[in-house]
Design a protein around this motif. Structure first.
Motif, PDB file in Angstrom:
ATOM      1  N   SER A 145     157.928  65.590 102.388  1.00 23.97           N
ATOM      2  CA  SER A 145     157.342  64.578 103.053  1.00 23.97           C
ATOM      3  C   SER A 145     158.305  62.941 103.092  1.00 23.97           C
ATOM      4  O   SER A 145     157.623  62.197 103.848  1.00 23.97           O
ATOM      5  CB  SER A 145     155.872  64.284 102.476  1.00 23.97           C
ATOM      6  OG  SER A 145     155.132  65.577 102.724  1.00 23.97           O
ATOM      7  N   LEU A 146     159.130  63.175 102.559  1.00 19.48           N
ATOM      8  CA  LEU A 146     159.991  61.566 102.632  1.00 19.48           C
ATOM      9  C   LEU A 146     161.026  61.631 103.636  1.00 19.48           C
ATOM     10  O   LEU A 146     161.517  62.555 103.834  1.00 19.48           O
ATOM     11  CB  LEU A 146     160.510  61.776 101.022  1.00 19.48           C
ATOM     12  CG  LEU A 146     159.911  62.197  99.684  1.00 19.48           C
ATOM     13  CD1 LEU A 146     160.840  61.673  98.692  1.00 19.48           C
ATOM     14  CD2 LEU A 146     158.559  60.894  99.874  1.00 19.48           C
ATOM     15  N   VAL A 147     160.820  60.414 104.249  1.00 18.14           N
ATOM     16  CA  VAL A 147     161.832  59.960 105.076  1.00 18.14           C
ATOM     17  C   VAL A 147     162.429  58.816 104.804  1.00 18.14           C
ATOM     18  O   VAL A 147     161.597  57.754 104.492  1.00 18.14           O
ATOM     19  CB  VAL A 147     161.246  59.979 106.548  1.00 18.14           C
ATOM     20  CG1 VAL A 147     162.360  59.186 107.575  1.00 18.14           C
ATOM     21  CG2 VAL A 147     160.499  61.265 107.138  1.00 18.14           C
ATOM     22  N   PHE A 148     163.814  58.628 104.345  1.00 18.01           N
ATOM     23  CA  PHE A 148     164.338  57.348 103.882  1.00 18.01           C
ATOM     24  C   PHE A 148     164.976  56.762 105.155  1.00 18.01           C
ATOM     25  O   PHE A 148     165.877  57.511 105.897  1.00 18.01           O
ATOM     26  CB  PHE A 148     165.600  57.821 102.948  1.00 18.01           C
ATOM     27  CG  PHE A 148     165.082  58.544 101.628  1.00 18.01           C
ATOM     28  CD1 PHE A 148     164.906  57.667 100.605  1.00 18.01           C
ATOM     29  CD2 PHE A 148     165.010  59.936 101.536  1.00 18.01           C
ATOM     30  CE1 PHE A 148     164.355  58.268  99.242  1.00 18.01           C
ATOM     31  CE2 PHE A 148     164.480  60.541 100.372  1.00 18.01           C
ATOM     32  CZ  PHE A 148     164.195  59.734  99.138  1.00 18.01           C
ATOM     33  N   GLY A 149     164.392  55.438 105.130  1.00 11.31           N
ATOM     34  CA  GLY A 149     165.422  54.504 106.092  1.00 11.31           C
ATOM     35  C   GLY A 149     166.136  53.657 105.280  1.00 11.31           C
ATOM     36  O   GLY A 149     165.768  52.852 104.795  1.00 11.31           O
TER      37      GLY A 149
END
Length: 319
Positions: free
Chosen positions: A31-35
């Motif tokens: 579920s993680l999205v790194f920006g």
């Protein structure tokens, strides 16, 4: 369900460790999205291709002499946001407890029973770098009490040209969430739509970031909370890394000096905190500046702070 993790980094050798530690300790890894906006030279601090979960990383690198400061970088990170459900803003020198994401989600959902748009934000617990070894990190004491953000009266309204408030953290004898009126830029968790409703102002530099953003969030209808048992740790000393305003390497290449960005940013903070019109980077319409003053006791217009004992409110109380 997706969590967008915002990281603005400046030549920070702990950036890769922060990303890896967040992923390794997450309960909902997919579920993680790194920006990430990485202000560094080449692969000085980070290579997104190194990670098995590289498809979950949105990465932009910028040469440091093009940087315009922390708030500008946080604004750029927000351009990578793609309607993820939750927004989690951290610094590039952060480590985590096991299942940190599950804990924050549960805390946030609990607050949602009483408040439409809760924001969880405070100064995280500290961690140390042992013997200058960046692979040897030690978490500090984990207190069960809430870390409250209160006004640091020694550094608030001392410069009459600046309508800024300075915060400090203190452990309150509370084991339930506490209402707050200030935020920490290095630990802020809420609904993803805050990126669109209250975007970071790229014209701010660093000073006044937290107090002005807290005021903007609050007047847009978000309620700020400090929660107990926070599963996040922050490196506060900072001697191991270079800061933009102290980076001698970039000075000959900068068209605009850092103190010019800083002075312009302070002027904009003054306009925000006194209710001047700044469009999407100004105050919201859900609550007024006067309501914020009445609630918090923090009067930017008259440069006066009156302690209202805000953390004494029950977290279920409506504001």
């Amino acid at each position: 369900m997706k969590i967008f993790i915002s990281i603005a980094s400046y030549r920070d050798p702990l950036l890769a460790n922060t990303v890896k530690d967040a992923y390794d300790n997450a309960h909902y890894k997919d579920s993680l999205v790194f920006g990430i906006v990485d202000q560094s030279y080449g692969m000085e601090t980070f290579d997104p291709g190194y990670f098995d979960f590289k498809k979950q990383i949105k990465y932009v690198r910028i040469d440091p002499h093009h940087s315009r400061g922390a708030c500008w970088a946080r604004h750029l990170v927000q351009t990578l946001y793609n309607e993820e459900d939750y927004y989690f803003q951290i610094d590039s020198h952060t480590i985590f407890d096991k299942d940190w994401d599950k804990i924050l989600l549960e805390q946030h959902r609990h607050l949602e029973q009483y408040h439409k748009w809760p924001i969880i934000s405070t100064y995280p617990y500290p961690f140390d770098i042992i013997d200058n070894d960046l692979t040897n990190l030690k978490k500090g004491p984990h207190h069960k009490e809430c870390m409250l953000l209160i006004v640091n009266q020694e550094h608030t309204f001392k410069n009459k040209q600046e309508q800024h408030a300075s915060a400090k953290g203190t452990y309150g004898k509370k084991q339930e969430p506490c209402h707050g009126f200030l935020v920490a830029g290095g630990c802020l968790f809420g609904h993803g739509h805050l990126v669109e409703r209250v975007p970071y102002d790229p014209h701010l530099y660093f000073s006044g970031e937290e107090c002005s953003y807290a005021l903007r969030l609050w007047t847009h209808g978000y309620n700020i909370f400090h929660t107990c048992d926070l599963p996040v740790y922050h490196q506060y000393i900072g001697k191991y890394r270079t800061k933009h305003w102290a980076d001698k390497m970039i000075e000959p290449h900068m068209q605009t000096k850092w103190h010019e960005y800083s002075n312009n940013g302070k002027n904009r903070v003054n306009r925000v905190t006194t209710g001047k019109e700044l469009g999407i980077y100004g105050l919201g319409n859900s609550r007024t500046l006067q309501q914020y003053i009445d609630f918090s006791g923090l009067d930017y217009i008259n440069q006066v702070y009156t302690d209202k004992n805000v953390p004494e409110l029950n977290y279920k109380d409506s504001i």
